[in-house]
Motif scaffolding. Sequence first.
Motif, PDB file in Angstrom:
ATOM      1  N   LEU A  48       0.869  -1.296  -0.051  1.00  0.00           N
ATOM      2  CA  LEU A  48      -0.075   0.026   0.001  1.00  0.00           C
ATOM      3  C   LEU A  48       0.810   1.182   0.074  1.00  0.00           C
ATOM      4  CD1 LEU A  48      -3.239   0.594   2.000  1.00  0.00           C
ATOM      5  CD2 LEU A  48      -1.303   2.277   2.040  1.00  0.00           C
ATOM      6  N   MET A  49       1.854   1.158   1.038  1.00  0.00           N
ATOM      7  CA  MET A  49       2.715   2.279   0.874  1.00  0.00           C
ATOM      8  C   MET A  49       3.490   2.623  -0.291  1.00  0.00           C
ATOM      9  SD  MET A  49       2.436   3.443   4.091  1.00  0.00           S
ATOM     10  CE  MET A  49       2.003   2.908   5.776  1.00  0.00           C
ATOM     11  N   GLU A  50       3.954   1.414  -1.073  1.00  0.00           N
ATOM     12  CA  GLU A  50       4.617   1.672  -1.980  1.00  0.00           C
ATOM     13  C   GLU A  50       3.850   2.096  -3.465  1.00  0.00           C
ATOM     14  OE1 GLU A  50       7.517  -1.340  -5.047  1.00  0.00           O
ATOM     15  OE2 GLU A  50       6.610  -1.865  -3.231  1.00  0.00           O
ATOM     16  N   LEU A  51       2.694   1.521  -3.619  1.00  0.00           N
ATOM     17  CA  LEU A  51       1.840   1.752  -4.828  1.00  0.00           C
ATOM     18  C   LEU A  51       1.162   3.089  -4.740  1.00  0.00           C
ATOM     19  CD1 LEU A  51       0.788  -1.669  -5.778  1.00  0.00           C
ATOM     20  CD2 LEU A  51       2.567  -0.618  -6.707  1.00  0.00           C
ATOM     21  N   SER A  52       0.759   3.482  -3.515  1.00  0.00           N
ATOM     22  CA  SER A  52      -0.386   4.458  -3.361  1.00  0.00           C
ATOM     23  C   SER A  52       0.321   6.146  -3.111  1.00  0.00           C
ATOM     24  CB  SER A  52      -1.465   4.236  -2.147  1.00  0.00           C
ATOM     25  OG  SER A  52      -1.944   3.083  -2.656  1.00  0.00           O
ATOM     26  N   LYS A  53       1.005   6.365  -3.923  1.00  0.00           N
ATOM     27  CA  LYS A  53       1.590   7.639  -3.855  1.00  0.00           C
ATOM     28  C   LYS A  53       0.715   8.795  -3.941  1.00  0.00           C
ATOM     29  CE  LYS A  53       5.923   6.067  -4.318  1.00  0.00           C
ATOM     30  NZ  LYS A  53       6.755   5.854  -3.206  1.00  0.00           N
ATOM     31  N   LEU A 111      -2.891   5.434  10.031  1.00  0.00           N
ATOM     32  CA  LEU A 111      -2.859   5.653   8.279  1.00  0.00           C
ATOM     33  C   LEU A 111      -3.466   6.750   8.083  1.00  0.00           C
ATOM     34  CD1 LEU A 111      -1.254   5.230   5.657  1.00  0.00           C
ATOM     35  CD2 LEU A 111      -2.800   3.349   5.491  1.00  0.00           C
ATOM     36  N   GLN A 112      -4.871   6.589   8.513  1.00  0.00           N
ATOM     37  CA  GLN A 112      -5.956   7.450   8.068  1.00  0.00           C
ATOM     38  C   GLN A 112      -5.544   9.043   8.477  1.00  0.00           C
ATOM     39  OE1 GLN A 112      -9.211   5.639   9.786  1.00  0.00           O
ATOM     40  NE2 GLN A 112     -10.115   4.655   7.641  1.00  0.00           N
ATOM     41  N   GLY A 113      -4.940   8.995   9.939  1.00  0.00           N
ATOM     42  CA  GLY A 113      -4.689  10.136  10.681  1.00  0.00           C
ATOM     43  C   GLY A 113      -3.471  11.015   9.725  1.00  0.00           C
ATOM     44  N   GLU A 125       6.828   2.677   9.253  1.00  0.00           N
ATOM     45  CA  GLU A 125       7.144   3.066  10.710  1.00  0.00           C
ATOM     46  C   GLU A 125       6.264   4.065  11.172  1.00  0.00           C
ATOM     47  OE1 GLU A 125      11.299   5.243  12.560  1.00  0.00           O
ATOM     48  OE2 GLU A 125      11.062   4.782  10.430  1.00  0.00           O
ATOM     49  N   PHE A 126       5.507   4.786  10.185  1.00  0.00           N
ATOM     50  CA  PHE A 126       4.593   6.003  10.793  1.00  0.00           C
ATOM     51  C   PHE A 126       3.318   5.104  11.507  1.00  0.00           C
ATOM     52  CE2 PHE A 126       6.280   8.546   7.245  1.00  0.00           C
ATOM     53  CZ  PHE A 126       7.356   8.555   7.747  1.00  0.00           C
ATOM     54  N   VAL A 167      -0.666  10.363  16.066  1.00  0.00           N
ATOM     55  CA  VAL A 167      -0.652  12.023  15.654  1.00  0.00           C
ATOM     56  C   VAL A 167      -2.345  12.286  15.296  1.00  0.00           C
ATOM     57  CG1 VAL A 167      -0.326  13.219  13.342  1.00  0.00           C
ATOM     58  CG2 VAL A 167       1.137  11.443  13.981  1.00  0.00           C
ATOM     59  N   GLY A 168      -2.704  13.337  15.893  1.00  0.00           N
ATOM     60  CA  GLY A 168      -4.162  14.021  15.879  1.00  0.00           C
ATOM     61  C   GLY A 168      -4.166  14.839  14.726  1.00  0.00           C
ATOM     62  N   THR A 169      -5.347  14.994  14.412  1.00  0.00           N
ATOM     63  CA  THR A 169      -5.922  15.949  13.338  1.00  0.00           C
ATOM     64  C   THR A 169      -6.579  16.880  13.886  1.00  0.00           C
ATOM     65  OG1 THR A 169      -7.699  14.527  12.360  1.00  0.00           O
ATOM     66  CG2 THR A 169      -5.431  14.241  11.446  1.00  0.00           C
TER      67      THR A 169
END
Length: 434
Positions: free
Chosen positions: A96-101, A133-135, A183-184, A189-191
């Motif tokens: 997902l990380m690699e393909l979804s720029k 990931l959504q955040g 890693e993230f 992390v709050g939005t």
Amino acid sequence: MSSVIEFANAYRKLGCPKSWSKNTLSLSCATFSLEVSEAIESLRDSRAGQFVELVVNGDDLSPKDFISSSSWGTLSFTFTVDRSGAVQIFQNFEELMELSKSFVRKPLPPHFYLIDDDILSSEEPIDKRVKALQGICGLIVYLADLAHYHDEKGSEEYKLVFVADDGAKGERAITLQPYLDTEFLSYEVGTDLLDSLQSDNLDSNPHLTKERSIFRSTLIEYLSGVAGGEERFKALLSTWAKFRELYENNLATYLSGFSFHKAKQEVATAQLSIADQMSKVVSDMSGKVLSVPISLAVVIAISRADGVLESTILVLGIVLASALLAETLAAQKLQYERIKHSRTMMFESHQQKLMQYPKDLQRFLAEATTGLSRNEKKLRRSLRTLRFISWLPALAAISLHGYLYQVDLMTSWVKVKELCLAAFKFTLCAIHSQ
């Protein structure tokens, strides 16, 4: 129903097989299974990909001709997942990380499926990594709204440029290069902060423009020591709590300064208002006090009167003028008391917060209070003095009248006493005769 959800349901009916090779699922069954038949039909209808091969009882079969209720002896198929980007199905988080720029340019789609982990993003309870990931993706979108420029010269690079809005010394601008990394997913992390700073909230928050400016300046201050756009972005995510604390401190400093400036304006306005009201009292009082010299001049006319009657009339006029002036000054004193009470009420709230104010505002408030107190004391003394002076013409007129016509006044006094005594005796006799 979404193609992603249909694929996830079908894949689970197949038992989540691990026979994947380059986004292609291959599966063989030697005995009939209704669930497998339903899964194949769901895969066909989901449009999540396409069947490369479908063999039923040894014969190639077109997927559109397959009927789930038809019994079969052996079945094998090869299904390839769509990788055009229209369907969000991935092998794992790494893929997902690699393909979804594009995820760094827009929010995550409502549905995506991770095959290895059997995670459907919209399914409750939502996986913690999906929430993270959504955040992060939401935070990137919010940062884009706050950035001055978006640098998208390269198809693989997406940079956000932040420029300081104030004239502070030091770093003037920084560049962030958002990207995704597994890693993230462990970062918190709050939005909510960035959500409140979006330009859509301008109507509900009059300070929003300044708060956005403070955010940019804080971002530059916080990340100026980190080199590289990706490194800055990673540093921001990994220490988000510290950055937010710095921003809130900077914002509190601004709001305190704004509040103190507003308090200073309120004190200055109150000072001018009270001084203006006192000035009106003094002006009204000054105009009326001019009648005192006129009354004193009339006292001289008493010495030139033709007789006691004329002198008495002059005295009565002067006494009446002094009484009216004294009552007017008494009304002015009441007005002074109201002004004093208003001043106390205006400054009371500021006096209660005195220790919270900065030194210059404390000094300004003390000077205003001291100055107005002096004006009040002086005005009070002036009112007392002028009220006493207002009776001087009457006292002078009565004294001069008594001195000049003391014989006539004594004679008149004796006659008045005799008349009063006669009237008293007459009244007693009338009472006894009844």
